[in-house]
Write a protein that holds these residues in place. Structure first.
Motif, PDB file in Angstrom:
ATOM      1  N   THR A  43       0.827  -1.199   0.000  1.00 42.00           N
ATOM      2  CA  THR A  43       0.000   0.000   0.000  1.00 42.00           C
ATOM      3  C   THR A  43       0.866   1.255   0.000  1.00 42.00           C
ATOM      4  O   THR A  43       0.618   2.203  -0.750  1.00 42.00           O
ATOM      5  CB  THR A  43      -0.946   0.003   1.222  1.00 42.00           C
ATOM      6  N   LEU A  44       1.882   1.255   0.835  1.00 46.34           N
ATOM      7  CA  LEU A  44       2.788   2.398   0.927  1.00 46.34           C
ATOM      8  C   LEU A  44       3.545   2.613  -0.387  1.00 46.34           C
ATOM      9  O   LEU A  44       3.649   3.746  -0.882  1.00 46.34           O
ATOM     10  CB  LEU A  44       3.772   2.184   2.071  1.00 46.34           C
ATOM     11  N   ALA A  45       4.060   1.538  -0.966  1.00 45.04           N
ATOM     12  CA  ALA A  45       4.794   1.654  -2.235  1.00 45.04           C
ATOM     13  C   ALA A  45       3.871   2.162  -3.344  1.00 45.04           C
ATOM     14  O   ALA A  45       4.247   3.063  -4.115  1.00 45.04           O
ATOM     15  CB  ALA A  45       5.406   0.312  -2.623  1.00 45.04           C
ATOM     16  N   ASP A  46       2.658   1.608  -3.430  1.00 46.72           N
ATOM     17  CA  ASP A  46       1.709   2.060  -4.450  1.00 46.72           C
ATOM     18  C   ASP A  46       1.385   3.540  -4.280  1.00 46.72           C
ATOM     19  O   ASP A  46       1.295   4.286  -5.260  1.00 46.72           O
ATOM     20  CB  ASP A  46       0.419   1.241  -4.393  1.00 46.72           C
ATOM     21  N   ASP A  47       1.217   3.958  -3.031  1.00 46.10           N
ATOM     22  CA  ASP A  47       0.908   5.359  -2.750  1.00 46.10           C
ATOM     23  C   ASP A  47       2.049   6.268  -3.200  1.00 46.10           C
ATOM     24  O   ASP A  47       1.816   7.319  -3.811  1.00 46.10           O
ATOM     25  CB  ASP A  47       0.633   5.538  -1.254  1.00 46.10           C
ATOM     26  N   HIS A  48       3.283   5.869  -2.946  1.00 47.63           N
ATOM     27  CA  HIS A  48       4.422   6.695  -3.339  1.00 47.63           C
ATOM     28  C   HIS A  48       4.605   6.718  -4.862  1.00 47.63           C
ATOM     29  O   HIS A  48       4.944   7.758  -5.432  1.00 47.63           O
ATOM     30  CB  HIS A  48       5.698   6.230  -2.631  1.00 47.63           C
ATOM     31  N   TYR A  49       4.380   5.592  -5.525  1.00 55.54           N
ATOM     32  CA  TYR A  49       4.442   5.591  -6.994  1.00 55.54           C
ATOM     33  C   TYR A  49       3.356   6.510  -7.560  1.00 55.54           C
ATOM     34  O   TYR A  49       3.584   7.253  -8.511  1.00 55.54           O
ATOM     35  CB  TYR A  49       4.277   4.178  -7.558  1.00 55.54           C
ATOM     36  N   ARG A  50       2.151   6.453  -6.960  1.00 59.22           N
ATOM     37  CA  ARG A  50       1.053   7.304  -7.420  1.00 59.22           C
ATOM     38  C   ARG A  50       1.415   8.782  -7.242  1.00 59.22           C
ATOM     39  O   ARG A  50       1.220   9.593  -8.145  1.00 59.22           O
ATOM     40  CB  ARG A  50      -0.227   6.978  -6.647  1.00 59.22           C
ATOM     41  N   LYS A  51       1.967   9.132  -6.085  1.00 60.16           N
ATOM     42  CA  LYS A  51       2.352  10.528  -5.831  1.00 60.16           C
ATOM     43  C   LYS A  51       3.430  10.996  -6.806  1.00 60.16           C
ATOM     44  O   LYS A  51       3.374  12.122  -7.313  1.00 60.16           O
ATOM     45  CB  LYS A  51       2.847  10.690  -4.398  1.00 60.16           C
ATOM     46  N   ALA A  52       4.408  10.153  -7.056  1.00 57.02           N
ATOM     47  CA  ALA A  52       5.463  10.521  -8.005  1.00 57.02           C
ATOM     48  C   ALA A  52       4.887  10.718  -9.401  1.00 57.02           C
ATOM     49  O   ALA A  52       5.239  11.667 -10.106  1.00 57.02           O
ATOM     50  CB  ALA A  52       6.555   9.447  -8.018  1.00 57.02           C
ATOM     51  N   SER A  53       3.980   9.835  -9.790  1.00 60.02           N
ATOM     52  CA  SER A  53       3.354   9.951 -11.107  1.00 60.02           C
ATOM     53  C   SER A  53       2.529  11.231 -11.209  1.00 60.02           C
ATOM     54  O   SER A  53       2.587  11.944 -12.222  1.00 60.02           O
ATOM     55  CB  SER A  53       2.474   8.730 -11.358  1.00 60.02           C
ATOM     56  N   GLU A  54       1.771  11.535 -10.160  1.00 62.92           N
ATOM     57  CA  GLU A  54       0.971  12.762 -10.158  1.00 62.92           C
ATOM     58  C   GLU A  54       1.856  14.002 -10.242  1.00 62.92           C
ATOM     59  O   GLU A  54       1.485  14.991 -10.871  1.00 62.92           O
ATOM     60  CB  GLU A  54       0.108  12.826  -8.893  1.00 62.92           C
ATOM     61  N   TYR A  55       3.013  13.940  -9.617  1.00 63.00           N
ATOM     62  CA  TYR A  55       3.940  15.067  -9.669  1.00 63.00           C
ATOM     63  C   TYR A  55       4.329  15.370 -11.117  1.00 63.00           C
ATOM     64  O   TYR A  55       4.332  16.526 -11.534  1.00 63.00           O
ATOM     65  CB  TYR A  55       5.188  14.763  -8.832  1.00 63.00           C
ATOM     66  N   PHE A  56       4.631  14.323 -11.886  1.00 61.40           N
ATOM     67  CA  PHE A  56       5.042  14.544 -13.276  1.00 61.40           C
ATOM     68  C   PHE A  56       3.875  14.966 -14.148  1.00 61.40           C
ATOM     69  O   PHE A  56       4.046  15.737 -15.090  1.00 61.40           O
ATOM     70  CB  PHE A  56       5.737  13.305 -13.834  1.00 61.40           C
ATOM     71  N   VAL A  57       2.675  14.530 -13.835  1.00 64.72           N
ATOM     72  CA  VAL A  57       1.495  14.966 -14.584  1.00 64.72           C
ATOM     73  C   VAL A  57       1.257  16.454 -14.335  1.00 64.72           C
ATOM     74  O   VAL A  57       1.009  17.219 -15.271  1.00 64.72           O
ATOM     75  CB  VAL A  57       0.251  14.128 -14.193  1.00 64.72           C
ATOM     76  N   ARG A  58       1.367  16.872 -13.073  1.00 69.24           N
ATOM     77  CA  ARG A  58       1.191  18.302 -12.746  1.00 69.24           C
ATOM     78  C   ARG A  58       2.278  19.143 -13.410  1.00 69.24           C
ATOM     79  O   ARG A  58       2.017  20.233 -13.910  1.00 69.24           O
ATOM     80  CB  ARG A  58       1.209  18.509 -11.235  1.00 69.24           C
ATOM     81  N   ALA A  59       3.512  18.637 -13.401  1.00 69.67           N
ATOM     82  CA  ALA A  59       4.620  19.376 -14.009  1.00 69.67           C
ATOM     83  C   ALA A  59       4.378  19.534 -15.516  1.00 69.67           C
ATOM     84  O   ALA A  59       4.696  20.571 -16.093  1.00 69.67           O
ATOM     85  CB  ALA A  59       5.929  18.656 -13.753  1.00 69.67           C
ATOM     86  N   ASP A  60       3.803  18.500 -16.166  1.00 64.85           N
ATOM     87  CA  ASP A  60       3.507  18.596 -17.580  1.00 64.85           C
ATOM     88  C   ASP A  60       2.442  19.654 -17.869  1.00 64.85           C
ATOM     89  O   ASP A  60       2.510  20.365 -18.863  1.00 64.85           O
ATOM     90  CB  ASP A  60       3.018  17.242 -18.115  1.00 64.85           C
ATOM     91  N   LYS A  61       1.439  19.737 -17.013  1.00 72.02           N
ATOM     92  CA  LYS A  61       0.340  20.677 -17.218  1.00 72.02           C
ATOM     93  C   LYS A  61       0.783  22.126 -17.030  1.00 72.02           C
ATOM     94  O   LYS A  61       0.210  23.025 -17.607  1.00 72.02           O
ATOM     95  CB  LYS A  61      -0.797  20.358 -16.271  1.00 72.02           C
ATOM     96  N   LYS A  62       1.831  22.340 -16.221  1.00 69.13           N
ATOM     97  CA  LYS A  62       2.309  23.706 -15.987  1.00 69.13           C
ATOM     98  C   LYS A  62       3.002  24.273 -17.209  1.00 69.13           C
ATOM     99  O   LYS A  62       3.090  25.472 -17.387  1.00 69.13           O
ATOM    100  CB  LYS A  62       3.270  23.724 -14.800  1.00 69.13           C
ATOM    101  N   HIS A  63       3.537  23.400 -18.048  1.00 74.15           N
ATOM    102  CA  HIS A  63       4.280  23.881 -19.214  1.00 74.15           C
ATOM    103  C   HIS A  63       3.501  23.719 -20.473  1.00 74.15           C
ATOM    104  O   HIS A  63       2.762  23.125 -20.897  1.00 74.15           O
ATOM    105  CB  HIS A  63       5.628  23.152 -19.349  1.00 74.15           C
TER     106      HIS A  63
END
Length: 90
Positions: A70-90
């Motif tokens: 659960t913890l690993a999945d949560d951290h992978y999800r957060k990392a993935s969301e970070y890159f999605v947000r970074a893409d939307k900013k540019h």
């Protein structure tokens, strides 16, 4: 290729690799637990207290394994969301 896209692909690959290894090790642990249960059924020299202790230990392993996943999945999800947000900013 965009660096963010390359990192996202690498993250996705690592997540799939983690899931595959985790599932394989989980299966191995489940089989070991099953063998242990069959062994304890036949081993009349193991006391009921010893059997209870082993049962509690395997339950603890199962819970810890689930918590880790659960913890690993949560951290992978957060990392993935970070890159999605970074893409939307540019």
């Amino acid at each position: 290729m965009d660096q963010k896209q390359a990192v996202k692909q690498m993250l996705d690959f690592n997540k799939r690799a983690f899931d595959n290894v985790f599932n394989t090790l989980s299966s191995l642990q489940d089989e070991t637990e099953s063998m242990m249960e069959r062994f304890m059924e036949k081993a009349n020299w193991i006391t009921p207290e010893g059997k209870k202790m082993i049962s509690q230990m395997t339950e603890s392993y199962r819970k810890s394994r689930s918590d880790f996943k659960t913890l690993a999945d949560d951290h992978y999800r957060k990392a993935s969301e970070y890159f999605v947000r970074a893409d939307k900013k540019h």
